[in-house]
Design a protein around this motif. Structure first.
Motif, PDB file in Angstrom:
ATOM      1  N   TRP A  88       0.800  -1.225   0.000  1.00 30.42           N
ATOM      2  CA  TRP A  88       0.000   0.000   0.000  1.00 30.42           C
ATOM      3  C   TRP A  88       0.833   1.276   0.000  1.00 30.42           C
ATOM      4  CZ3 TRP A  88      -5.128  -0.446  -0.608  1.00 30.42           C
ATOM      5  CH2 TRP A  88      -5.717  -1.669  -0.323  1.00 30.42           C
ATOM      6  N   ASN A  89       2.138   1.174   0.195  1.00 27.29           N
ATOM      7  CA  ASN A  89       2.994   2.341   0.352  1.00 27.29           C
ATOM      8  C   ASN A  89       2.483   3.222   1.504  1.00 27.29           C
ATOM      9  OD1 ASN A  89       5.277   3.838  -0.267  1.00 27.29           O
ATOM     10  ND2 ASN A  89       4.157   5.199  -1.665  1.00 27.29           N
ATOM     11  N   GLY A  90       1.974   2.548   2.533  1.00 26.17           N
ATOM     12  CA  GLY A  90       1.466   3.248   3.711  1.00 26.17           C
ATOM     13  C   GLY A  90       2.540   3.389   4.761  1.00 26.17           C
ATOM     14  N   ASN A  91       2.281   4.278   5.719  1.00 24.00           N
ATOM     15  CA  ASN A  91       3.241   4.466   6.796  1.00 24.00           C
ATOM     16  C   ASN A  91       2.620   4.342   8.184  1.00 24.00           C
ATOM     17  OD1 ASN A  91       1.860   6.860   7.044  1.00 24.00           O
ATOM     18  ND2 ASN A  91       3.599   8.171   6.537  1.00 24.00           N
ATOM     19  N   THR A  92       1.334   3.968   8.231  1.00 28.55           N
ATOM     20  CA  THR A  92       0.633   3.833   9.507  1.00 28.55           C
ATOM     21  C   THR A  92      -0.414   2.731   9.391  1.00 28.55           C
ATOM     22  OG1 THR A  92       0.909   6.221   9.861  1.00 28.55           O
ATOM     23  CG2 THR A  92      -0.688   5.097  11.270  1.00 28.55           C
ATOM     24  N   ILE A  93      -0.539   1.930  10.445  1.00 25.77           N
ATOM     25  CA  ILE A  93      -1.605   0.929  10.505  1.00 25.77           C
ATOM     26  C   ILE A  93      -2.405   1.131  11.786  1.00 25.77           C
ATOM     27  CG2 ILE A  93      -0.492  -0.815   9.062  1.00 25.77           C
ATOM     28  CD1 ILE A  93       0.328  -2.276  11.676  1.00 25.77           C
ATOM     29  N   VAL A  94      -3.684   0.763  11.709  1.00 21.53           N
ATOM     30  CA  VAL A  94      -4.567   0.817  12.877  1.00 21.53           C
ATOM     31  C   VAL A  94      -5.264  -0.536  12.986  1.00 21.53           C
ATOM     32  CG1 VAL A  94      -6.590   1.918  13.916  1.00 21.53           C
ATOM     33  CG2 VAL A  94      -4.944   3.297  12.622  1.00 21.53           C
ATOM     34  N   PRO A  95      -5.073  -1.250  14.111  1.00 22.64           N
ATOM     35  CA  PRO A  95      -5.793  -2.513  14.270  1.00 22.64           C
ATOM     36  C   PRO A  95      -7.291  -2.250  14.376  1.00 22.64           C
ATOM     37  CG  PRO A  95      -4.491  -2.011  16.246  1.00 22.64           C
ATOM     38  CD  PRO A  95      -4.224  -0.944  15.242  1.00 22.64           C
ATOM     39  N   MET A  96      -8.083  -3.014  13.638  1.00 19.56           N
ATOM     40  CA  MET A  96      -9.530  -2.807  13.606  1.00 19.56           C
ATOM     41  C   MET A  96     -10.267  -3.730  14.570  1.00 19.56           C
ATOM     42  SD  MET A  96      -9.488  -0.279  11.775  1.00 19.56           S
ATOM     43  CE  MET A  96     -11.235  -0.002  11.914  1.00 19.56           C
ATOM     44  N   GLY A  97      -9.557  -4.477  15.322  1.00 18.80           N
ATOM     45  CA  GLY A  97     -10.125  -5.378  16.310  1.00 18.80           C
ATOM     46  C   GLY A  97      -9.021  -6.285  16.814  1.00 18.80           C
ATOM     47  N   PRO A  98      -9.351  -7.152  17.736  1.00 14.47           N
ATOM     48  CA  PRO A  98      -8.334  -8.039  18.302  1.00 14.47           C
ATOM     49  C   PRO A  98      -7.989  -9.190  17.355  1.00 14.47           C
ATOM     50  CG  PRO A  98     -10.467  -8.562  19.231  1.00 14.47           C
ATOM     51  CD  PRO A  98     -10.661  -7.339  18.363  1.00 14.47           C
ATOM     52  N   LEU A  99      -6.885  -9.812  17.612  1.00 16.88           N
ATOM     53  CA  LEU A  99      -6.514 -11.038  16.926  1.00 16.88           C
ATOM     54  C   LEU A  99      -7.482 -12.125  17.373  1.00 16.88           C
ATOM     55  CD1 LEU A  99      -4.352 -12.462  15.140  1.00 16.88           C
ATOM     56  CD2 LEU A  99      -3.151 -12.984  17.252  1.00 16.88           C
ATOM     57  N   GLN A 100      -8.151 -12.733  16.415  1.00 14.61           N
ATOM     58  CA  GLN A 100      -9.159 -13.732  16.743  1.00 14.61           C
ATOM     59  C   GLN A 100      -9.054 -14.901  15.768  1.00 14.61           C
ATOM     60  OE1 GLN A 100     -13.146 -12.120  16.717  1.00 14.61           O
ATOM     61  NE2 GLN A 100     -13.703 -13.444  18.425  1.00 14.61           N
ATOM     62  N   ASP A 101      -8.921 -16.090  16.303  1.00 15.59           N
ATOM     63  CA  ASP A 101      -8.783 -17.297  15.482  1.00 15.59           C
ATOM     64  C   ASP A 101      -7.653 -17.170  14.466  1.00 15.59           C
ATOM     65  OD1 ASP A 101     -10.958 -18.504  16.803  1.00 15.59           O
ATOM     66  OD2 ASP A 101     -12.374 -17.554  15.428  1.00 15.59           O
ATOM     67  N   GLY A 102      -6.557 -16.515  14.877  1.00 12.83           N
ATOM     68  CA  GLY A 102      -5.393 -16.382  14.016  1.00 12.83           C
ATOM     69  C   GLY A 102      -5.495 -15.309  12.948  1.00 12.83           C
ATOM     70  N   ARG A 103      -6.549 -14.497  12.983  1.00 13.58           N
ATOM     71  CA  ARG A 103      -6.743 -13.447  11.965  1.00 13.58           C
ATOM     72  C   ARG A 103      -6.927 -12.082  12.641  1.00 13.58           C
ATOM     73  NH1 ARG A 103      -9.291 -14.584   6.820  1.00 13.58           N
ATOM     74  NH2 ARG A 103     -10.569 -12.789   7.312  1.00 13.58           N
ATOM     75  N   GLN A 104      -6.422 -11.054  11.967  1.00 15.27           N
ATOM     76  CA  GLN A 104      -6.601  -9.684  12.442  1.00 15.27           C
ATOM     77  C   GLN A 104      -6.605  -8.744  11.241  1.00 15.27           C
ATOM     78  OE1 GLN A 104      -3.786  -8.365  15.421  1.00 15.27           O
ATOM     79  NE2 GLN A 104      -5.125  -6.725  16.082  1.00 15.27           N
ATOM     80  N   VAL A 105      -7.484  -7.754  11.295  1.00 17.51           N
ATOM     81  CA  VAL A 105      -7.609  -6.768  10.228  1.00 17.51           C
ATOM     82  C   VAL A 105      -6.983  -5.457  10.690  1.00 17.51           C
ATOM     83  CG1 VAL A 105      -9.219  -5.466   8.774  1.00 17.51           C
ATOM     84  CG2 VAL A 105      -9.728  -7.850   9.380  1.00 17.51           C
ATOM     85  N   PHE A 106      -6.226  -4.842   9.793  1.00 13.90           N
ATOM     86  CA  PHE A 106      -5.599  -3.538  10.043  1.00 13.90           C
ATOM     87  C   PHE A 106      -5.975  -2.610   8.903  1.00 13.90           C
ATOM     88  CE2 PHE A 106      -2.933  -6.553  12.242  1.00 13.90           C
ATOM     89  CZ  PHE A 106      -2.477  -5.897  13.368  1.00 13.90           C
ATOM     90  N   ASP A 107      -6.365  -1.375   9.231  1.00 13.69           N
ATOM     91  CA  ASP A 107      -6.513  -0.356   8.206  1.00 13.69           C
ATOM     92  C   ASP A 107      -5.148   0.257   7.954  1.00 13.69           C
ATOM     93  OD1 ASP A 107      -9.185  -0.698   7.703  1.00 13.69           O
ATOM     94  OD2 ASP A 107      -9.855   1.082   8.786  1.00 13.69           O
ATOM     95  N   VAL A 108      -4.914   0.637   6.696  1.00 18.37           N
ATOM     96  CA  VAL A 108      -3.613   1.170   6.291  1.00 18.37           C
ATOM     97  C   VAL A 108      -3.803   2.633   5.882  1.00 18.37           C
ATOM     98  CG1 VAL A 108      -1.692   0.932   4.668  1.00 18.37           C
ATOM     99  CG2 VAL A 108      -2.937  -1.109   5.451  1.00 18.37           C
ATOM    100  N   TYR A 109      -2.912   3.492   6.371  1.00 16.83           N
ATOM    101  CA  TYR A 109      -2.984   4.940   6.121  1.00 16.83           C
ATOM    102  C   TYR A 109      -1.652   5.484   5.637  1.00 16.83           C
ATOM    103  CZ  TYR A 109      -7.313   4.895   8.828  1.00 16.83           C
ATOM    104  OH  TYR A 109      -8.575   4.627   9.275  1.00 16.83           O
ATOM    105  N   ARG A 110      -1.722   6.645   5.013  1.00 14.12           N
ATOM    106  CA  ARG A 110      -0.558   7.457   4.717  1.00 14.12           C
ATOM    107  C   ARG A 110      -0.762   8.759   5.454  1.00 14.12           C
ATOM    108  NH1 ARG A 110      -0.450   7.930  -0.702  1.00 14.12           N
ATOM    109  NH2 ARG A 110       0.425   5.853  -0.851  1.00 14.12           N
ATOM    110  N   CYS A 111       0.138   9.051   6.388  1.00  7.42           N
ATOM    111  CA  CYS A 111       0.009  10.265   7.209  1.00  7.42           C
ATOM    112  C   CYS A 111       1.148  11.237   6.911  1.00  7.42           C
ATOM    113  CB  CYS A 111       0.063   9.902   8.692  1.00  7.42           C
ATOM    114  SG  CYS A 111      -1.302   8.858   9.224  1.00  7.42           S
TER     115      CYS A 111
END
Length: 111
Positions: A88-111
């Motif tokens: 993504w050529n991003g420089n910041t991530i934000v976890p969108m929830g906890p790690l659950q069943d081995g999976r986790q979603v992160f939003d990617v940003y450019r700040c």
């Protein structure tokens, strides 16, 4: 060859130590590019451009041994940081929830 209880016990103890040691390892190193990606909260990225999201999948067990939660979290974060930089050529991530069943979603940003 005759196995004595002492030899068999030593072999089993060694195998268990290796398995437990692997369970504590973090398998995903942060890449050079990923080192430039920071982990933030939603309030930290209000003035940033959202680029997308990345879902990471982590191995929770090595053999029959469950890996420690803190190691799983470190590996998920490292994987997300690497993906944000590379994909993504991003420089910041934000976890969108906890790690659950081995999976986790992160939003990617450019700040």
């Amino acid at each position: 060859m005759i196995h004595t209880p002492i030899r068999t016990g030593a072999i089993l103890t060694g195998a268990l130590a290796i398995t437990l040691g692997l369970g504590a390892c973090t398998f995903v190193p942060v890449t050079t590019e990923g080192q430039h990606v920071r982990v933030a909260t939603a309030s930290d990225v209000r003035n940033c451009q959202r680029l997308g999201s990345t879902t990471v999948t982590i191995t929770e067990k090595v053999g029959f041994v469950r890996r420690p939660p803190e190691k799983l979290a470190q590996e998920a974060e490292a994987t997300a940081r690497n993906a944000a930089a590379k994909d993504w050529n991003g420089n910041t991530i934000v976890p969108m929830g906890p790690l659950q069943d081995g999976r986790q979603v992160f939003d990617v940003y450019r700040c």
